[in-house]
Scaffold this active site. Structure first.
Site, mmCIF file in Angstrom:
data_model
loop_
_atom_site.group_PDB
_atom_site.id
_atom_site.type_symbol
_atom_site.label_atom_id
_atom_site.label_comp_id
_atom_site.label_asym_id
_atom_site.label_seq_id
_atom_site.Cartn_x
_atom_site.Cartn_y
_atom_site.Cartn_z
ATOM 1 N N ASN A 196 3.018 2.591 0.651
ATOM 2 C CA ASN A 196 3.318 4.319 0.198
ATOM 3 C C ASN A 196 4.828 4.571 0.458
ATOM 4 O O ASN A 196 5.786 3.679 0.570
ATOM 5 C CB ASN A 196 2.415 5.124 0.816
ATOM 6 C CG ASN A 196 1.953 6.148 0.004
ATOM 7 O OD1 ASN A 196 2.873 6.998 -0.532
ATOM 8 N ND2 ASN A 196 0.739 6.207 -0.256
ATOM 9 N N ARG A 197 4.993 5.832 0.568
ATOM 10 C CA ARG A 197 6.531 6.262 0.616
ATOM 11 C C ARG A 197 6.799 6.563 2.177
ATOM 12 O O ARG A 197 6.222 7.306 2.961
ATOM 13 C CB ARG A 197 6.513 7.414 -0.344
ATOM 14 C CG ARG A 197 6.259 7.155 -1.681
ATOM 15 C CD ARG A 197 6.126 8.495 -2.528
ATOM 16 N NE ARG A 197 6.162 8.144 -3.910
ATOM 17 C CZ ARG A 197 4.795 7.911 -4.513
ATOM 18 N NH1 ARG A 197 3.451 7.666 -3.945
ATOM 19 N NH2 ARG A 197 4.701 7.383 -5.822
ATOM 20 N N HIS A 246 6.589 1.356 -1.170
ATOM 21 C CA HIS A 246 5.939 0.081 -0.801
ATOM 22 C C HIS A 246 7.213 -0.744 -0.388
ATOM 23 O O HIS A 246 7.035 -2.047 -0.939
ATOM 24 C CB HIS A 246 5.495 -0.256 -2.174
ATOM 25 C CG HIS A 246 4.188 0.532 -2.562
ATOM 26 N ND1 HIS A 246 3.592 1.264 -1.594
ATOM 27 C CD2 HIS A 246 3.911 0.729 -3.976
ATOM 28 C CE1 HIS A 246 2.525 1.827 -2.563
ATOM 29 N NE2 HIS A 246 2.689 1.611 -3.610
ATOM 30 N N HIS A 291 -3.076 -3.398 -3.453
ATOM 31 C CA HIS A 291 -2.837 -2.535 -4.650
ATOM 32 C C HIS A 291 -3.420 -2.808 -5.959
ATOM 33 O O HIS A 291 -2.776 -2.691 -7.234
ATOM 34 C CB HIS A 291 -1.071 -2.242 -4.983
ATOM 35 C CG HIS A 291 -0.802 -0.929 -5.300
ATOM 36 N ND1 HIS A 291 -1.220 -0.609 -6.710
ATOM 37 C CD2 HIS A 291 0.186 -0.186 -5.166
ATOM 38 C CE1 HIS A 291 -0.564 0.644 -6.981
ATOM 39 N NE2 HIS A 291 0.216 0.876 -5.990
ATOM 40 N N TYR A 319 -5.670 -2.421 -9.180
ATOM 41 C CA TYR A 319 -6.192 -1.368 -9.925
ATOM 42 C C TYR A 319 -7.568 -1.943 -10.489
ATOM 43 O O TYR A 319 -7.775 -2.898 -11.582
ATOM 44 C CB TYR A 319 -5.344 -1.267 -11.234
ATOM 45 C CG TYR A 319 -4.023 -0.816 -11.116
ATOM 46 C CD1 TYR A 319 -3.397 0.613 -11.586
ATOM 47 C CD2 TYR A 319 -2.897 -1.546 -10.194
ATOM 48 C CE1 TYR A 319 -2.298 1.200 -11.493
ATOM 49 C CE2 TYR A 319 -1.539 -0.771 -10.116
ATOM 50 C CZ TYR A 319 -1.276 0.256 -10.626
ATOM 51 O OH TYR A 319 -0.263 0.945 -10.428
ATOM 52 N N ASP A 343 -2.981 11.142 -7.343
ATOM 53 C CA ASP A 343 -2.039 9.951 -6.680
ATOM 54 C C ASP A 343 -1.858 10.650 -5.337
ATOM 55 O O ASP A 343 -0.879 10.831 -4.895
ATOM 56 C CB ASP A 343 -0.697 9.904 -7.289
ATOM 57 C CG ASP A 343 0.194 8.497 -6.621
ATOM 58 O OD1 ASP A 343 -0.686 7.834 -5.919
ATOM 59 O OD2 ASP A 343 1.158 8.572 -7.423
ATOM 60 N N GLN A 385 -5.273 5.841 -0.289
ATOM 61 C CA GLN A 385 -4.572 6.553 -1.372
ATOM 62 C C GLN A 385 -5.271 6.114 -2.468
ATOM 63 O O GLN A 385 -5.392 5.153 -3.268
ATOM 64 C CB GLN A 385 -3.130 6.101 -1.567
ATOM 65 C CG GLN A 385 -2.324 6.480 -2.673
ATOM 66 C CD GLN A 385 -1.504 7.639 -2.288
ATOM 67 O OE1 GLN A 385 -1.582 7.936 -1.173
ATOM 68 N NE2 GLN A 385 -0.802 8.391 -3.172
ATOM 69 N N GLU A 426 -6.110 2.208 -2.189
ATOM 70 C CA GLU A 426 -5.082 1.619 -1.184
ATOM 71 C C GLU A 426 -5.514 2.161 0.209
ATOM 72 O O GLU A 426 -5.009 3.117 0.511
ATOM 73 C CB GLU A 426 -3.924 1.806 -1.686
ATOM 74 C CG GLU A 426 -3.474 1.449 -3.183
ATOM 75 C CD GLU A 426 -2.311 2.214 -3.630
ATOM 76 O OE1 GLU A 426 -1.327 1.944 -3.041
ATOM 77 O OE2 GLU A 426 -2.381 3.183 -4.438
#
Length: 347
Positions: A78-79, A104, A175, A177, A248, A285, A312
């Site tokens: 993440n950020r 990331h 990560h 999908y 998100d 997440q 996540e």
């Protein structure tokens, strides 16, 4: 375990693909490029095998894109606001790769490196990587392992182990999908999802840095406590969804890491495939694939907007700068471990 060639990287490294199968005709495919989960093949209600994660056919395609399909993410998922944090009383600056923020772990994240195969069994494989201080800019040299296990209950277990020689960040995730209709089947907006969280972290704006608030989901489109279609409220007139083009956001599971619990359930009516996701992390997440822009994936499939969703498991975003969030800082010499499990079945 079968080993196959999986293309060559831009640096000339030859990647391999490792195939693990169980007695129920389920299988996973993982590659040493990015310690990436390439495929999860499970039977649908009619016994037909479906690949339920997005990905590419060779390592070179993973290098061309930044969707992080199936990737191991670290040191920090993440950020991080303004790409900096204080660790041991010192300001640590790392590369920015999304606006002025670090996403990331930046351009040299774990998804971009070749991992060493440390060992394997009939149903598991362990990858190893030595992440030096110079690689991403975080303090310390980190020895990190990720182990993928496919059980006879069709569960994909992802376990992480890290140990560094300086106090540093350890916030690993995967990560992948997911598309329970099959990776080629298009939008997941009709697939149903439950997230077992009472609260989430609102973000300040479209740059997706949390405000620091832990807000209740009750009475908002963020509420997934009862299973509902992913697309049911995704276009609601709600500021948080407008900031991020859909879901998100980080969902708060607990106020500390370490306790294994179910974090989410998902289901596809068309295939009958269901997934139960569990973790010992304190958050997850949920990303609804809002910004997938038509890459060509496995077997020539075109992936469009919202054709896969991510769960996540992680610490809260920007936790290194938010004193009221559980901390992902691990002291020098201390071993950090975490595990997340995605179990597939039909109903």
């Amino acid at each position: 375990m079968e080993t196959l060639a999986f293309g060559t990287t831009q640096k000339g490294d030859k990647a391999s693909l490792y195939v693990i199968e169980n007695k129920n005709h389920a299988a996973i495919k993982v590659t040493d490029h990015g310690a990436t989960l390439v495929s999860v093949l499970v039977p649908d209600r009619d016994g037909n095998q479906k690949d339920v994660v997005l990905g590419y056919d060779d390592a070179g395609e993973y290098e061309k894109h930044t969707y992080y399909f199936g990737a191991t993410i670290g040191r920090n998922g993440n950020r991080i606001d303004k790409s900096q944090m204080m660790i041991d009383g010192k300001l640590c600056k790392i590369p920015a790769n999304e606006n002025e923020n670090n996403l990331h772990s930046g351009p040299n994240g774990f998804d971009r490196v070749m991992w060493e195969v440390k060992g394997h069994t009939d149903n598991s494989i362990t990858f190893f990587h030595l992440s030096t201080e110079e690689e991403q800019g975080f303090p310390g040299n980190l020895k990190v392992e990720v182990t993928y296990t496919l059980t006879d209950e069709n569960a994909v277990e992802i376990s992480y182990r890290g140990e560094a020689d300086k106090t540093t960040v350890m916030n690993f995730t995967n990560h992948s999908y997911f598309n329970l209709g099959g990776q080629e089947s298009g939008s997941v907006e009709n697939q149903k999802l439950q997230i077992l969280a009472e609260s989430y972290n609102p973000v300040r704006d479209s740059k997706s840095i949390p405000t620091g608030e832990i807000a209740p989901v009750a009475g908002t489109p963020m509420d997934f406590r009862e299973m509902k279609p992913i697309g049911q409220d995704i276009e609601a007139d709600f500021e948080q969804l407008k900031f991020t083009g859909g879901y998100d956001h980080n969902y708060v599971l607990s106020d500390k890491a370490g306790e294994m619990k179910v974090m989410a359930n998902a289901y596809c009516d068309e295939t009958g495939i269901a997934m139960e996701a569990s973790t010992d992390c304190c958050a997850v997440q949920f990303y609804a694939g809002n910004f997938i822009e038509d890459p060509i994936g496995k077997d020539g499939a075109t992936y469009g907007k919202r054709c896969g969703f991510c769960l996540e498991s992680q610490f809260y975003p920007d936790a290194v700068n938010q004193p009221n969030f559980p901390s992902p800082i691990v002291e020098a010499g201390k071993v950090f471990t975490t595990k997340t499990i995605y179990r597939f079945y039909t109903k």
